[in-house]
Design an enzyme around this catalytic site. Sequence first.
Site, short mmCIF file in Angstrom:
data_model
loop_
_atom_site.label_atom_id
_atom_site.label_comp_id
_atom_site.label_asym_id
_atom_site.label_seq_id
_atom_site.Cartn_x
_atom_site.Cartn_y
_atom_site.Cartn_z
N SER A 176 0.81 -1.23 0.00
CA SER A 176 0.00 0.00 0.00
C SER A 176 0.84 1.27 0.00
CB SER A 176 -0.97 -0.04 1.17
OG SER A 176 -1.73 -1.21 1.04
N ARG A 191 7.01 6.55 -4.68
CA ARG A 191 7.62 7.15 -3.47
C ARG A 191 7.08 6.40 -2.26
NH1 ARG A 191 4.44 11.14 -5.69
NH2 ARG A 191 2.27 10.81 -5.14
N ASP A 229 -4.14 -1.55 -0.63
CA ASP A 229 -5.23 -1.85 0.32
C ASP A 229 -6.58 -1.30 -0.15
OD1 ASP A 229 -4.41 0.76 0.81
OD2 ASP A 229 -3.98 0.48 2.93
C1 GLC Z 1 -0.81 5.80 1.80
C2 GLC Z 1 -0.36 4.95 0.63
C3 GLC Z 1 -1.54 4.31 -0.09
C4 GLC Z 1 -2.41 3.59 0.92
C5 GLC Z 1 -2.80 4.51 2.06
C6 GLC Z 1 -3.62 3.80 3.13
O1 GLC Z 1 -1.52 6.88 1.30
O2 GLC Z 1 0.39 5.72 -0.28
O3 GLC Z 1 -1.10 3.41 -1.06
O4 GLC Z 1 -3.57 3.12 0.28
O5 GLC Z 1 -1.65 5.03 2.67
O6 GLC Z 1 -2.95 2.72 3.67
#
Ligand code: GLC
Length: 496
Positions: A176, A191, A229
């Site tokens: 995530s 990133r 996620d």
């Molecule tokens: C951050 C991550 C994203 C994820 C979110 C919640 O924003 O970059 O990919 O979905 O956290 O976990």
Amino acid sequence: MSSRRGSSTVLLPSGQTLTTFTKHSQDEEGLPHATKKTMADHLRKYEALFNLTPQRMRMVVEAFKESLELGLSKPNQVVPMIPTYVFGWPSSKEKGNYLAVDLGGTNLRVCLVTLEGEGKFQITQAKYRLTEEQKQDEGQKLFDFCGECLKAFVDTHRAEGHIGKDEVLPLGFTFSYPCAQERIDHGVLIRWTKGFGAPNTEGHDVVAMFRESLAKMSVPAEVVALTCDTTGTLIASHYVNPKTRIACIFGTGCNAAYMEHVRDIPKIAQLGIDPDMEMAINCEWGAFDSFEHENLPRTKYDQIIDETSNKPGEQAFEKLISGRYLGEILRLIICELIDEGVLFLGQNTYKLEIPYCFDTAFLSLMEMDPTDELLMIIGIFNHFFAVETTLAERQFFRALAKLVARRAARLSACGIAAIVSKMGYLDEGCSVGADGSLYNKYPNFAERIHEGLHDIFGEKGKNIVTYHAEDGSGIGSAIVAAMTKDRKTANIYPNL
Ligand code: GLC
């Protein structure tokens, strides 16, 4: 005069129990603390800073919509709007055994999921806490750790007969963090977010890195799909509630995914995918308003958080909303008032001066405190920060927590509203599957989102309903893996 005593016990995020008891607040008269009137004056100042009017929210929604469109039209935009290669909704006929690995902001989770069709499934899982060192250590080591944990998990389940001796299970990998995907089993990390900083990972294909670790440890698993996620949550929630159109995570990070028509994703036109098909988009909306900071109402505390973070300028929206930052916002306000001589005069406040020491769970506990004397808040400040508080101060802290969390929920509503409005879901209404510690544990977070949607859209805002989502990173990831296998078997865009 006899003193009244009350007590309260609570389970803290650390797993410890905290019992607080105190005398009546008359005992506090001797303390050289801020008075009720001073605290009320200060509160008004912060109310003005953190309040979001419906009009301001609508302006944010408009700017948000433009960013979403821009992200769909061209690569490398502020809000990346990542095409996930998850084509359409699950059929609910997906079946079989799958492994799911979820590298989250706090934990690593490995799961064995059995999809039984018709929205039914079984799941067995193991969780491993990630240390702060692991988050900053060499990237390949992080994937090796995932591989090791998975190996131990698979070995146990093999020994118990849940996994066949020579069976190589398909695996859904939930990673995530924003990854640019060229196909479903590929993703170049754009990133790190949420405080991760493992070197030699940004700019690399994380599926290739994970596969390398699996091969090194001879884990009998085949990575079929990489998901986020939010995408997993979207798919899992739809599997059990077909009215779901959008999924959001409000946890350590903050993000959303939704289903888009391929014809409305101009930046992948060259792939020649049937324009009438649908594809899930991982918005990575936490990046909204990054760098330029033109649209979001940032206070000086938000600016400090941004400037002192490991990623200044980035994840501007997420930094105002997610659980990683809300406690820190409150701590910065408290420190400002300590410096101005308003709070804790004559007390040693060094414990409060440590960045990120004020957990967002404390805000949640403060808002939930059911006692008139705010015993929970006494306990938090006493036990963790070794300072005494007056009732007026405690009421002030609770009100501050509410301001910070309410702003987070109302901004979250702006993000949801932008997708709803872009997709034209308002009249018909839709369900929004939501997950994450803020959504699940913070008191009134969902109600405040709904209130925000009402402020933005008026009565029709009630057509948009958030609900506690299905486990996206476990079940969702397995369903995505199953959908991908089925799609490739049916020879539908097998290279994507
Ligand atoms: C951050 C991550 C994203 C994820 C979110 C919640 O924003 O970059 O990919 O979905 O956290 O976990």
